[in-house]
Write a protein that holds these residues in place. Sequence first.
Motif, mmCIF file in Angstrom:
data_model
loop_
_atom_site.group_PDB
_atom_site.id
_atom_site.type_symbol
_atom_site.label_atom_id
_atom_site.label_comp_id
_atom_site.label_asym_id
_atom_site.label_seq_id
_atom_site.Cartn_x
_atom_site.Cartn_y
_atom_site.Cartn_z
ATOM 1 N N ILE A 28 32.850 -24.787 -8.177
ATOM 2 C CA ILE A 28 32.142 -24.595 -9.437
ATOM 3 C C ILE A 28 33.102 -23.975 -10.452
ATOM 4 N N PRO A 29 33.062 -24.412 -11.707
ATOM 5 C CA PRO A 29 33.930 -23.785 -12.722
ATOM 6 C C PRO A 29 33.738 -22.269 -12.744
ATOM 7 N N ALA A 30 34.834 -21.559 -12.966
ATOM 8 C CA ALA A 30 34.822 -20.100 -12.873
ATOM 9 C C ALA A 30 33.830 -19.472 -13.844
ATOM 10 N N VAL A 31 33.621 -20.112 -14.994
ATOM 11 C CA VAL A 31 32.735 -19.520 -15.993
ATOM 12 C C VAL A 31 31.282 -19.513 -15.524
ATOM 13 N N HIS A 32 30.950 -20.392 -14.575
ATOM 14 C CA HIS A 32 29.568 -20.490 -14.108
ATOM 15 C C HIS A 32 29.347 -19.839 -12.740
ATOM 16 N N ARG A 33 30.398 -19.344 -12.112
ATOM 17 C CA ARG A 33 30.246 -18.828 -10.749
ATOM 18 C C ARG A 33 29.336 -17.610 -10.697
ATOM 19 N N ARG A 34 29.426 -16.764 -11.724
ATOM 20 C CA ARG A 34 28.607 -15.552 -11.708
ATOM 21 C C ARG A 34 27.126 -15.890 -11.702
ATOM 22 N N ARG A 89 26.223 -17.267 -8.335
ATOM 23 C CA ARG A 89 26.213 -16.208 -7.322
ATOM 24 C C ARG A 89 24.949 -15.374 -7.433
ATOM 25 N N GLU A 90 24.565 -15.003 -8.654
ATOM 26 C CA GLU A 90 23.364 -14.188 -8.828
ATOM 27 C C GLU A 90 22.095 -14.962 -8.465
ATOM 28 N N ALA A 91 22.033 -16.227 -8.888
ATOM 29 C CA ALA A 91 20.843 -17.022 -8.591
ATOM 30 C C ALA A 91 20.709 -17.261 -7.088
ATOM 31 N N ALA A 92 21.809 -17.603 -6.425
ATOM 32 C CA ALA A 92 21.751 -17.837 -4.983
ATOM 33 C C ALA A 92 21.442 -16.550 -4.227
ATOM 34 N N GLY A 93 22.020 -15.436 -4.674
ATOM 35 C CA GLY A 93 21.720 -14.167 -4.011
ATOM 36 C C GLY A 93 20.258 -13.797 -4.124
ATOM 37 N N ALA A 94 19.694 -13.974 -5.329
ATOM 38 C CA ALA A 94 18.278 -13.660 -5.517
ATOM 39 C C ALA A 94 17.389 -14.594 -4.707
ATOM 40 N N GLY A 95 17.742 -15.902 -4.700
ATOM 41 C CA GLY A 95 16.935 -16.856 -3.948
ATOM 42 C C GLY A 95 16.975 -16.602 -2.456
ATOM 43 N N VAL A 140 14.983 -17.377 -8.505
ATOM 44 C CA VAL A 140 16.164 -17.973 -9.136
ATOM 45 C C VAL A 140 15.992 -18.040 -10.650
ATOM 46 N N PHE A 141 14.808 -18.433 -11.100
ATOM 47 C CA PHE A 141 14.543 -18.477 -12.541
ATOM 48 C C PHE A 141 14.671 -17.091 -13.166
ATOM 49 N N SER A 142 14.145 -16.078 -12.482
ATOM 50 C CA SER A 142 14.224 -14.714 -13.013
ATOM 51 C C SER A 142 15.660 -14.228 -13.088
ATOM 52 N N ALA A 143 16.464 -14.594 -12.084
ATOM 53 C CA ALA A 143 17.863 -14.180 -12.098
ATOM 54 C C ALA A 143 18.655 -14.888 -13.181
ATOM 55 N N MET A 144 18.358 -16.155 -13.432
ATOM 56 C CA MET A 144 19.125 -16.916 -14.411
ATOM 57 C C MET A 144 18.726 -16.591 -15.846
ATOM 58 N N ARG A 145 17.487 -16.149 -16.045
ATOM 59 C CA ARG A 145 17.059 -15.873 -17.418
ATOM 60 C C ARG A 145 17.524 -14.514 -17.904
ATOM 61 N N PRO A 173 33.238 -12.307 0.789
ATOM 62 C CA PRO A 173 34.478 -13.042 0.649
ATOM 63 C C PRO A 173 35.219 -12.647 -0.615
ATOM 64 N N ALA A 174 36.424 -13.113 -0.703
ATOM 65 C CA ALA A 174 37.272 -12.756 -1.829
ATOM 66 C C ALA A 174 36.620 -13.171 -3.130
ATOM 67 N N GLY A 175 36.813 -12.356 -4.130
ATOM 68 C CA GLY A 175 36.243 -12.655 -5.425
ATOM 69 C C GLY A 175 34.860 -12.120 -5.594
ATOM 70 N N GLY A 176 34.324 -11.414 -4.587
ATOM 71 C CA GLY A 176 33.015 -10.811 -4.725
ATOM 72 C C GLY A 176 31.863 -11.741 -4.454
ATOM 73 N N GLU A 177 32.120 -13.014 -3.988
ATOM 74 C CA GLU A 177 31.020 -13.914 -3.723
ATOM 75 C C GLU A 177 30.239 -13.388 -2.534
ATOM 76 N N PRO A 178 28.925 -13.596 -2.573
ATOM 77 C CA PRO A 178 28.132 -13.147 -1.453
ATOM 78 C C PRO A 178 28.354 -14.023 -0.243
ATOM 79 N N ARG A 179 28.023 -13.491 0.899
ATOM 80 C CA ARG A 179 28.046 -14.341 2.072
ATOM 81 C C ARG A 179 26.960 -15.378 1.937
ATOM 82 N N SER A 180 27.163 -16.497 2.561
ATOM 83 C CA SER A 180 26.296 -17.646 2.439
ATOM 84 C C SER A 180 24.919 -17.361 3.002
ATOM 85 N N PRO A 181 24.067 -18.367 3.112
ATOM 86 C CA PRO A 181 22.783 -18.104 3.725
ATOM 87 C C PRO A 181 22.900 -17.373 5.040
#
Length: 400
Positions: free
Chosen positions: A199-205, A208-214, A349-354, A388-396
């Motif tokens: 995913i482009p770096a500008v959209h990773r945050r 990451r937040e939407a997937a973490g919340a979901g 996910v909607f709440s995290a993205m808004r 993981p590196a870059g602060g991404e959360p662990r997967s499901p």
Amino acid sequence: MTSQSTVPPAAGDPVPDWLRTGAGWSWRLIVLLAGVAAVFWLTWQVQLVFVALFLALVFTAVLNPVTDLYERAMPRPLATALAILSGVVVVGGLLTYVVASVAGQWERLALQFSSGVDQLVELVESLPGPFEVEVGRRSQWLSDVSGWVRENSEELAARAAEGAGSVVEAFATFALAIFCTVFFLASGASMWHWFLAQIPAVHRRHWREAAGAGWYTFSGYTRGTVIVAVTNGVLAGIFLAVLGVPLSAPLAVLVFIGTFIPIIGAPLAMIIAAVVALAAEGPLTALFVILGIAGIGQLEGHVLQPLIMGRQVSLHPVVVALAVTCGTLVSGVLGAVVAVPLVSVAWAVFSAMRRGPGDDDGRSPDAGAVPAQDAAAAGAAPGGHDGPAGGEPRSPAGTE
């Protein structure tokens, strides 16, 4: 969300502003609904894959804490294998116990159930007004049913053969779910890190937040439902055993399974348990069973659900009822089971993205069920280690 500038209407434009605004919202809603319909249509085409993936995520949510516990004493792959083996042993032992209980008391229950049905029919026949049913008419109904079964025996056999094919599909779906669960548990973190890297770096945050919340909502709902279902099953089994109702263990398992179907599952289990109690012990015991299981339902709704799930899943009862009804109409029992977790995840996910960049505390008026601090906790790796590196959360597999 970025504000959109509107071009002022030209002088003498006959289209009023309210109609122009309504038309703009209308075509956007049509496009959105078309996209949602396309997603549902594609999901229906690969329904078995969707069911397998959903089961894999459920198994991952339940077994991931066990895997993390085993990982403290052994490598992750071995901990994954031992966690899955533990789950198989527990579920297999439960099913074996239920089958053994049914086999030991089935003949007795059949006789008592037949007697109880006769009592119910006699009670209905004794009622005045439109409930009067003659004995001869009842016998005619039974003979009509028997004749229909004889006349349609070939069609019933063909449907049974189709059912055998469905059993094969069910085993294939379960095998695929176990296969995916192994990889989600063993290497889910690296899988999620690889996905974020595409995913482009500008959209990773935002991802990451939407997937973490979901995932925080889904895992919380899944584990909370399992804990509540086990509690309901144990309490129902003890209660039925104290009342002397036969097949208390299978009925307790039925209550356990019914807990996974919101709104309608528990009442159906209560009705079946009450009928068995009526057939075996009489109407007074059946009344006690109804009151007791209703009390267990109140305990679940007012104590267990808020205590165990907390803010992870916070949907209004009207939303839950509508979701279960729509899921049932679309896909039967399967839809009723998956409707609430899917709606909960979609809202999280909607709440995290808004939330805007300045809403760091996550306490916007409509933040929903997953505050920012909870979503941040969802992105942390289990066991207190960094992700993981870059602060991404662990997967499901690694999100808690």
